[in-house]
Design an enzyme around this catalytic site. Structure first.
Site, short mmCIF file in Angstrom:
data_model
loop_
_atom_site.label_atom_id
_atom_site.label_comp_id
_atom_site.label_asym_id
_atom_site.label_seq_id
_atom_site.Cartn_x
_atom_site.Cartn_y
_atom_site.Cartn_z
NE ARG A 1 -4.23 5.37 9.24
CZ ARG A 1 -5.12 4.61 8.59
NH1 ARG A 1 -5.37 3.40 9.00
NH2 ARG A 1 -5.78 5.08 7.56
NE ARG B 1 -5.73 7.77 0.37
CZ ARG B 1 -6.03 6.87 1.28
NH1 ARG B 1 -5.95 7.16 2.57
NH2 ARG B 1 -6.39 5.66 0.94
CG HIS C 1 -9.98 7.26 6.62
ND1 HIS C 1 -11.07 6.40 6.53
CD2 HIS C 1 -8.90 6.52 6.28
CE1 HIS C 1 -10.64 5.21 6.16
NE2 HIS C 1 -9.34 5.24 6.02
CD GLU D 1 -2.98 -0.85 2.37
OE1 GLU D 1 -2.52 -0.37 3.44
OE2 GLU D 1 -4.13 -1.26 2.25
CG HIS E 1 -10.43 8.30 1.65
ND1 HIS E 1 -11.00 8.48 0.42
CD2 HIS E 1 -9.64 7.20 1.54
CE1 HIS E 1 -10.58 7.53 -0.40
NE2 HIS E 1 -9.76 6.75 0.25
C1 LIG Z 1 -13.70 2.56 6.25
C2 LIG Z 1 -12.46 2.32 7.05
C3 LIG Z 1 -11.42 1.55 6.51
C4 LIG Z 1 -10.25 1.31 7.25
N1 LIG Z 1 -9.27 0.51 6.73
C5 LIG Z 1 -8.20 0.18 7.51
C6 LIG Z 1 -7.21 -0.75 7.07
O1 LIG Z 1 -7.33 -1.32 5.98
N2 LIG Z 1 -6.16 -1.02 7.89
C7 LIG Z 1 -6.00 -0.43 9.12
O2 LIG Z 1 -5.02 -0.71 9.81
N3 LIG Z 1 -6.93 0.45 9.55
C8 LIG Z 1 -8.01 0.76 8.79
N4 LIG Z 1 -8.94 1.63 9.28
C9 LIG Z 1 -8.79 2.16 10.64
C10 LIG Z 1 -9.12 1.05 11.65
O3 LIG Z 1 -10.24 0.34 11.18
C11 LIG Z 1 -9.44 1.61 13.04
O4 LIG Z 1 -8.44 2.51 13.42
C12 LIG Z 1 -9.51 0.47 14.07
O5 LIG Z 1 -10.45 -0.50 13.64
C13 LIG Z 1 -9.89 1.00 15.42
O6 LIG Z 1 -10.08 -0.09 16.28
P1 LIG Z 1 -10.52 0.19 17.78
O7 LIG Z 1 -10.68 -1.15 18.42
O8 LIG Z 1 -9.62 1.16 18.39
O9 LIG Z 1 -11.94 0.93 17.64
P2 LIG Z 1 -13.33 0.49 16.98
O10 LIG Z 1 -13.21 -0.71 16.14
O11 LIG Z 1 -13.91 1.71 16.37
O12 LIG Z 1 -14.19 0.08 18.25
C14 LIG Z 1 -14.56 1.04 19.21
C15 LIG Z 1 -15.54 0.40 20.15
O13 LIG Z 1 -15.81 1.24 21.26
C16 LIG Z 1 -17.22 1.32 21.47
N5 LIG Z 1 -17.49 2.59 22.17
C17 LIG Z 1 -17.24 3.84 21.73
N6 LIG Z 1 -17.60 4.74 22.68
C18 LIG Z 1 -18.09 4.03 23.73
C19 LIG Z 1 -18.65 4.38 25.00
N7 LIG Z 1 -18.79 5.66 25.41
N8 LIG Z 1 -19.07 3.38 25.82
C20 LIG Z 1 -18.97 2.07 25.45
N9 LIG Z 1 -18.45 1.69 24.25
C21 LIG Z 1 -18.02 2.66 23.41
C22 LIG Z 1 -17.79 1.20 20.08
O14 LIG Z 1 -19.16 0.88 20.09
C23 LIG Z 1 -16.89 0.10 19.52
O15 LIG Z 1 -17.30 -1.17 19.96
C24 LIG Z 1 -10.11 1.88 8.54
C25 LIG Z 1 -11.14 2.65 9.08
C26 LIG Z 1 -12.32 2.86 8.36
C27 LIG Z 1 -13.41 3.67 8.98
#
Ligand SMILES: Cc1cc2nc3c(=O)[nH]c(=O)nc-3n(C[C@H](O)[C@H](O)[C@H](O)COP(=O)(O)OP(=O)(O)OC[C@H]3O[C@@H](n4cnc5c(N)ncnc54)[C@H](O)[C@@H]3O)c2cc1C
Length: 540
Positions: free
Chosen positions: A391, A295, A356, A125, A246
């Site tokens: 990032r 981008r 994003h 990538e 994005h």
């Molecule tokens: C469309 C898209 C494509 C992406 N593609 C990539 C990729 O290819 N590779 C990569 O490395 N990253 C990618 N990213 C970024 C990556 O997906 C995220 O940074 C990562 O998934 C975040 O994981 P996390 O566990 O920190 O949070 P999340 O997966 O967002 O989970 C957060 C959790 O916290 C919960 N929560 C939030 N607030 C509260 C609250 N007050 N009380 C209780 N629960 C709460 C939510 O409901 C959820 O369950 C992408 C992001 C998007 C949006």
């Protein structure tokens, strides 16, 4: 001023655990699985288990697994992307431990794509000089990772899960140490309404803050809650000004209320044109690569045109690709367009730059400890320093995996022993939920892709007005809007402070990178009176 102590209803029920993990994306699920070594774990999450960003991740997870690759090469690429602001020690941990964490995830059941000999397929990538992106289901990596982790959590008896549980605030003892959370549960039986979970350690894994903008690829749950909860408890936040945009997300009239699907760059690669509502090419004469410029160049030019024309979106003309190619190569685009009633064979596709990824967040050390004892953070809510000012693609899922695992190990070594919750009286109401749209619009207009002292001040003025709109209902939506206000205010504050352009922070009035003055990270803290205190910390 940001409300530091909010008035909330007294908890109607209390539960206990050794560790409470907030959030069920890659970071929260991984932390919960590893924290079992420390004691009883409770996982609380504000909507359904898979509502976060993780399941939407497409490209994959970066790790030096190929025989011609190395952690050193991954380190070098990550440091380059971070534009001088990465924390070298944190990047070292990320790249050294990353390969084993990906193997662990595969062993847990994540079905990554493999060649006929069973060897992991690795792709490349932007910004990576080696093939090191592990993926699943082609471009459905996040969905597979989330599935595998949820299955692992479901298969164990020692993690208690509560869904539809919005964490409101941190419980702290008289020394300011974390000792649990208050939460609002839409549940049944005894655990319904506002309650408390008492625990010896709290792990925030609440994901990103994309909903602070009118256009975002992040799901509805990404309202920056973890950063706001930590800030109200006095924790340090860092690098909040660095938000990746994005250039092309599918815009829809209901924007601001939910996730906007990505419109892949590959369309522009095949000849799709960016145009305004009169059909004029937006990128013509701007960059030799036209629609395929980097981008940030595309997103900036789109924002300039949108500001000049006073519109909130532009268009992608995908018709030059022809029906056959659209159907064969871009089924996701067709499906996403169908959902919002657009026929890309005939219509222009509305697009706008969308928030994003948040590189900044709650500041942590290498074991996920925040500056509040007993409070940990991992995943997108955290700022470990691995991303610096920008990032590197696919490093975010990896960061969640690596640092959530380290938190589990740290807790197993030593579980904190906080005192009883100390009940500081709430002094401020939450803000009206209805202020959300106004806040998001102001952020996109003044603190989004393009920023200047003038635009940031205009946004700050709107945020100050929103802060006055107090609401005593304490409804969950009002808490979320209050959290958005908190992170928006911190973001505008640090973006105003950083008088240079670097990584994903673009100042129209300071267009150059300025290493003499700004090789520092901006660390902020909410003081007792609700004022943000910012400190510049030199990068090691
Ligand atoms: C469309 C898209 C494509 C992406 N593609 C990539 C990729 O290819 N590779 C990569 O490395 N990253 C990618 N990213 C970024 C990556 O997906 C995220 O940074 C990562 O998934 C975040 O994981 P996390 O566990 O920190 O949070 P999340 O997966 O967002 O989970 C957060 C959790 O916290 C919960 N929560 C939030 N607030 C509260 C609250 N007050 N009380 C209780 N629960 C709460 C939510 O409901 C959820 O369950 C992408 C992001 C998007 C949006």
């Amino acid at each position: 001023m940001i409300p530091r102590r909010l008035r909330a209803p007294a908890p109607g029920w209390v539960a206990t655990a050794d560790v409470v993990v907030v959030g069920s994306g890659i970071a929260g699920l991984t932390a919960a699985l590893h924290a079992r070594a420390a004691g009883r774990v409770m996982l609380v999450t504000k909507a359904l288990l898979d509502a976060g960003s993780t399941r939407w991740a497409q490209g994959g997870i970066a790790a030096a697994l190929a025989s011609d690759d190395s952690p050193d090469a991954h380190y070098a690429d990550t440091m380059t992307a971070g534009a001088g602001l990465c924390d070298p020690a944190a990047v070292r941990v990320l790249v050294d431990e990353g390969p084993q964490r990906v193997r662990d995830l595969a062993a847990l059941g994540a079905a990554f794509d493999r060649d006929p000999d069973g060897v992991l397929e690795l792709t490349r990538e932007g910004g990576h000089l080696h093939r090191r992106i592990v993926h699943a289901g082609g471009d459905a990596t996040g969905a597979e990772v989330e599935r595998a982790l949820l299955a692992a959590v479901a298969a164990t008896d020692d993690i208690e899960v509560i869904e539809h549980a919005l964490v409101l605030d941190l419980l702290t003892d008289s020394h300011g140490h974390a000792c649990g959370v208050t939460l609002h549960v839409l549940g049944e039986g005894t655990r319904d309404g506002v309650g408390a979970v008492r625990a010896r350690a709290v792990v925030l894994a609440t994901g990103g803050m994309g909903q602070v903008y009118a256009s975002t690829t992040n799901p509805e749950v990404s309202t920056g809650d973890g950063v706001a909860v930590a800030a109200r408890a006095g924790a340090e936040m860092s690098d909040i000004e660095f938000v990746q945009f994005h250039p092309t997300a599918l815009w829809s009239a209901s924007g601001g209320s939910g996730r906007q699907p990505l419109v892949t760059e590959a369309l522009r690669g095949e000849g799709a044109l960016l145009v305004d509502d009169k059909g004029r090419r937006v990128m013509e004469g701007v960059h030799p690569l036209g629609e395929l410029a980097p981008r940030d160049v595309v997103a900036k030019q789109m924002s300039r045109v949108m500001t000049a024309d006073n519109v909130d979106h532009l268009y992608l003309d995908v018709r030059p690709l022809g029906a056959e190619m659209l159907a064969r190569r871009f089924p996701t685009l067709l499906a996403n367009c169908a959902e919002v009633g657009i026929d890309p064979y005939v219509d222009l596709v509305p697009v706008a730059p969308a928030a994003h990824y948040a590189s900044g967040g709650v500041r942590t050390d290498l074991d996920g400890r925040t500056s509040v004892p007993g409070l940990y953070a991992c995943g997108e809510v955290a700022c470990t320093g691995v991303h610096g000012a920008n990032r590197l693609a696919s490093n975010s899922l990896l960061e969640g995996l690596v640092f959530a695992t380290r938190i589990g190990a740290a807790l197993a070594r030593e579980l904190p022993t906080p005192g009883e919750p100390w009940d500081a009286p709430g002094t401020a109401g939450v803000v009206e939920a209805s202020a959300r749209t106004e806040l998001q619009r102001a952020m996109t207009e003044g603190a989004g892709v393009l920023r200047s002292a003038g635009s940031l001040e205009a946004t700050a003025k709107t945020l100050r007005a929103v802060a006055e709109r107090s609401d005593d209902t304490a409804a969950p939506e009002s808490w979320e809007t209050t959290n958005l206000l908190t992170v928006a205010t911190a973001l505008v504050n640090s973006a105003t402070c950083r008088a240079e352009t670097r990584g994903s922070h673009w100042r129209e009035d300071f267009p150059a990178r300025d290493d003499d003055h700004w090789r520092v990270r901006i660390v902020q803290r909410l003081d007792d009176s609700g004022e943000l205190q910012a400190e510049q910390v030199a990068v090691r």
